[in-house]
Design a protein around this motif. Structure first.
Motif, PDB file in Angstrom:
ATOM      1  N   ASN A  84       0.827  -1.210   0.000  1.00 52.76           N
ATOM      2  CA  ASN A  84       0.000   0.000   0.000  1.00 52.76           C
ATOM      3  C   ASN A  84       0.863   1.263   0.000  1.00 52.76           C
ATOM      4  N   ASP A  85       1.995   1.194   0.694  1.00 47.11           N
ATOM      5  CA  ASP A  85       2.921   2.332   0.687  1.00 47.11           C
ATOM      6  C   ASP A  85       3.435   2.597  -0.726  1.00 47.11           C
ATOM      7  N   ARG A  86       3.756   1.520  -1.455  1.00 49.26           N
ATOM      8  CA  ARG A  86       4.217   1.670  -2.840  1.00 49.26           C
ATOM      9  C   ARG A  86       3.103   2.247  -3.716  1.00 49.26           C
ATOM     10  N   LEU A  87       1.883   1.778  -3.487  1.00 45.99           N
ATOM     11  CA  LEU A  87       0.734   2.281  -4.240  1.00 45.99           C
ATOM     12  C   LEU A  87       0.544   3.774  -3.997  1.00 45.99           C
ATOM     13  N   ASN A  88       0.699   4.189  -2.751  1.00 48.36           N
ATOM     14  CA  ASN A  88       0.561   5.609  -2.422  1.00 48.36           C
ATOM     15  C   ASN A  88       1.652   6.449  -3.071  1.00 48.36           C
ATOM     16  N   LYS A  89       2.849   5.876  -3.191  1.00 44.06           N
ATOM     17  CA  LYS A  89       3.937   6.595  -3.858  1.00 44.06           C
ATOM     18  C   LYS A  89       3.619   6.821  -5.334  1.00 44.06           C
ATOM     19  N   LYS A 103      -5.876  17.584 -10.891  1.00 42.85           N
ATOM     20  CA  LYS A 103      -5.565  16.810  -9.688  1.00 42.85           C
ATOM     21  C   LYS A 103      -6.808  16.333  -8.951  1.00 42.85           C
ATOM     22  N   GLY A 104      -7.949  16.923  -9.277  1.00 39.96           N
ATOM     23  CA  GLY A 104      -9.189  16.512  -8.626  1.00 39.96           C
ATOM     24  C   GLY A 104      -9.557  15.069  -8.912  1.00 39.96           C
ATOM     25  N   GLU A 105      -9.072  14.534 -10.048  1.00 41.36           N
ATOM     26  CA  GLU A 105      -9.375  13.152 -10.418  1.00 41.36           C
ATOM     27  C   GLU A 105      -8.752  12.141  -9.460  1.00 41.36           C
ATOM     28  N   ILE A 106      -7.692  12.560  -8.769  1.00 43.37           N
ATOM     29  CA  ILE A 106      -6.927  11.616  -7.952  1.00 43.37           C
ATOM     30  C   ILE A 106      -6.862  12.025  -6.483  1.00 43.37           C
ATOM     31  N   LYS A 107      -7.249  13.269  -6.205  1.00 42.90           N
ATOM     32  CA  LYS A 107      -7.138  13.798  -4.853  1.00 42.90           C
ATOM     33  C   LYS A 107      -8.144  13.142  -3.905  1.00 42.90           C
ATOM     34  N   GLY A 108      -7.699  12.866  -2.690  1.00 37.27           N
ATOM     35  CA  GLY A 108      -8.587  12.357  -1.651  1.00 37.27           C
ATOM     36  C   GLY A 108      -8.970  10.894  -1.764  1.00 37.27           C
ATOM     37  N   LEU A 109      -8.251  10.132  -2.596  1.00 36.49           N
ATOM     38  CA  LEU A 109      -8.610   8.722  -2.793  1.00 36.49           C
ATOM     39  C   LEU A 109      -7.684   7.755  -2.052  1.00 36.49           C
ATOM     40  N   ARG A 110      -6.764   8.269  -1.258  1.00 36.24           N
ATOM     41  CA  ARG A 110      -5.766   7.397  -0.635  1.00 36.24           C
ATOM     42  C   ARG A 110      -6.402   6.266   0.171  1.00 36.24           C
ATOM     43  N   TRP A 111      -7.313   6.610   1.069  1.00 37.53           N
ATOM     44  CA  TRP A 111      -7.877   5.576   1.946  1.00 37.53           C
ATOM     45  C   TRP A 111      -8.680   4.553   1.154  1.00 37.53           C
ATOM     46  N   LYS A 112      -9.270   4.983   0.037  1.00 33.92           N
ATOM     47  CA  LYS A 112     -10.039   4.058  -0.793  1.00 33.92           C
ATOM     48  C   LYS A 112      -9.112   3.085  -1.521  1.00 33.92           C
ATOM     49  N   PHE A 113      -7.962   3.577  -1.962  1.00 30.96           N
ATOM     50  CA  PHE A 113      -6.986   2.701  -2.606  1.00 30.96           C
ATOM     51  C   PHE A 113      -6.399   1.707  -1.614  1.00 30.96           C
ATOM     52  N   ASN A 114      -6.260   2.124  -0.359  1.00 31.80           N
ATOM     53  CA  ASN A 114      -5.640   1.260   0.647  1.00 31.80           C
ATOM     54  C   ASN A 114      -6.584   0.186   1.178  1.00 31.80           C
ATOM     55  N   ARG A 115      -7.862   0.434   1.111  1.00 30.36           N
ATOM     56  CA  ARG A 115      -8.826  -0.552   1.622  1.00 30.36           C
ATOM     57  C   ARG A 115      -8.971  -1.713   0.649  1.00 30.36           C
ATOM     58  N   ASN A 116      -9.440  -2.851   1.182  1.00 33.62           N
ATOM     59  CA  ASN A 116      -9.718  -3.993   0.322  1.00 33.62           C
ATOM     60  C   ASN A 116     -10.869  -3.636  -0.617  1.00 33.62           C
ATOM     61  N   ASN A 117     -10.724  -3.997  -1.880  1.00 39.99           N
ATOM     62  CA  ASN A 117     -11.711  -3.594  -2.873  1.00 39.99           C
ATOM     63  C   ASN A 117     -13.112  -4.075  -2.520  1.00 39.99           C
ATOM     64  N   GLU A 118     -13.206  -5.305  -1.997  1.00 37.11           N
ATOM     65  CA  GLU A 118     -14.525  -5.864  -1.697  1.00 37.11           C
ATOM     66  C   GLU A 118     -15.197  -5.179  -0.509  1.00 37.11           C
ATOM     67  N   ASP A 119     -14.421  -4.416   0.265  1.00 39.73           N
ATOM     68  CA  ASP A 119     -14.983  -3.717   1.423  1.00 39.73           C
ATOM     69  C   ASP A 119     -15.485  -2.318   1.074  1.00 39.73           C
ATOM     70  N   LEU A 120     -15.234  -1.883  -0.151  1.00 39.93           N
ATOM     71  CA  LEU A 120     -15.658  -0.550  -0.573  1.00 39.93           C
ATOM     72  C   LEU A 120     -17.109  -0.554  -1.036  1.00 39.93           C
ATOM     73  N   GLU A 121     -17.769   0.570  -0.871  1.00 40.59           N
ATOM     74  CA  GLU A 121     -19.111   0.728  -1.423  1.00 40.59           C
ATOM     75  C   GLU A 121     -19.011   0.842  -2.942  1.00 40.59           C
ATOM     76  N   GLU A 122     -20.120   0.631  -3.615  1.00 39.60           N
ATOM     77  CA  GLU A 122     -20.111   0.634  -5.081  1.00 39.60           C
ATOM     78  C   GLU A 122     -19.629   1.963  -5.651  1.00 39.60           C
ATOM     79  N   THR A 123     -20.012   3.062  -5.004  1.00 42.45           N
ATOM     80  CA  THR A 123     -19.582   4.375  -5.503  1.00 42.45           C
ATOM     81  C   THR A 123     -18.066   4.525  -5.408  1.00 42.45           C
ATOM     82  N   ALA A 124     -17.492   4.030  -4.312  1.00 43.18           N
ATOM     83  CA  ALA A 124     -16.041   4.103  -4.133  1.00 43.18           C
ATOM     84  C   ALA A 124     -15.330   3.192  -5.130  1.00 43.18           C
ATOM     85  N   GLN A 125     -15.894   2.010  -5.367  1.00 38.16           N
ATOM     86  CA  GLN A 125     -15.316   1.103  -6.360  1.00 38.16           C
ATOM     87  C   GLN A 125     -15.321   1.739  -7.744  1.00 38.16           C
TER      88      GLN A 125
END
Length: 245
Positions: A84-89, A103-125
């Motif tokens: 996850n650290d590498r992904l954040n880099k 930058k708005g396309e990618i800003k504020g998505l860190r925690w969503k990228f770090n979480r398990n995909n199956e645990d995200l809501e559909e909008t976050a996925q």
């Protein structure tokens, strides 16, 4: 386990994986901080067969030098955290290369990228999918992060080794520097990572214990007396905390 305590620096905590008892608390974050534990170990004549630890080079070097017959097990929690650290880099690097209006396309998505995909809501996925489509390097890295997670669901060691080899090939061909670096790290620590499947040992109890130490310091608004804090850590398994921990 290493734990940062406010502005006091780091404490190194050693626990018995079976009983959960705290065996030693040292000050600092280098392997030498465990020398006091080694003195206690020699006097007790105890035999350590396995050590569950993170991938910090200083700890690995100390264990190999002082406990040469112990099997090192790198917990999957720390492997995925490092991924996850590498992904954040990758995400931060791409963000720096973008114009401010993009930058708005990618800003504020860190925690969503770090979480398990199956645990995200559909909008976050959907947000993650769109972002990965727009930025190919991020998409490749995220896909391999999820692939690495899935490897830990495999039970047969032979299949695990084959899956890791395939993962290495994909990472090496990705041309993403952070992924290539991660592949090198996993290869370097392969014996300890694969030991997880051989021993089924995990340091998960240490992560829960880490949270309890945080709870302890918050309840006391931080301890000015470091020695008193260490005494409380030794007694922590007997301390009742809220179920929300």
């Amino acid at each position: 386990m290493g734990k940062r305590i406010g502005d006091k620096g780091y404490l190194i905590i050693v626990r018995d994986l079976k009983s959960g008892a705290t065996l030693f608390v040292g000050k600092g974050k280098k392997g030498e901080c465990l020398d006091g534990f080694m003195k206690k170990l020699k006097s007790s004549k105890a035999n350590i067969e396995f050590v569950a630890v993170d991938l910090a080079p200083s700890f690995t070097a100390w264990i190999k030098a002082n406990l040469p017959h112990a099997i090192i097990v790198y917990d999957h929690f720390h492997v995925i955290k490092l991924m996850n650290d590498r992904l954040n880099k990758v995400r931060r690097r791409i963000s720096r290369e973008l114009e401010d209006e993009d930058k708005g396309e990618i800003k504020g998505l860190r925690w969503k990228f770090n979480r398990n995909n199956e645990d995200l809501e559909e909008t976050a996925q959907a947000e993650i999918k769109q972002c990965c489509t727009l930025f190919s390097e991020l998409g490749i890295t995220y896909a391999l992060k999820e692939a690495l997670r899935r490897i830990y669901r495999i039970k047969d060691l032979v299949f695990v080794e084959n899956a890791l080899q395939y993962w290495f090939e994909k990472a090496d061909c990705s041309k993403v520097p952070e992924l290539i670096s991660m592949a090198k790290t996993i290869r370097k620590h392969a014996a300890g990572i694969l030991a997880f499947w051989k021993t089924k040992i995990t340091s998960a109890i240490m992560e829960g214990f880490n949270n309890k130490i945080g709870w302890l310091t918050r309840q006391a608004y931080g301890y000015r007396d470091e020695e008193y804090l260490i005494l409380k850590i030794f007694d922590l398994p007997n301390l009742k905390t809220r179920q929300t921990l």
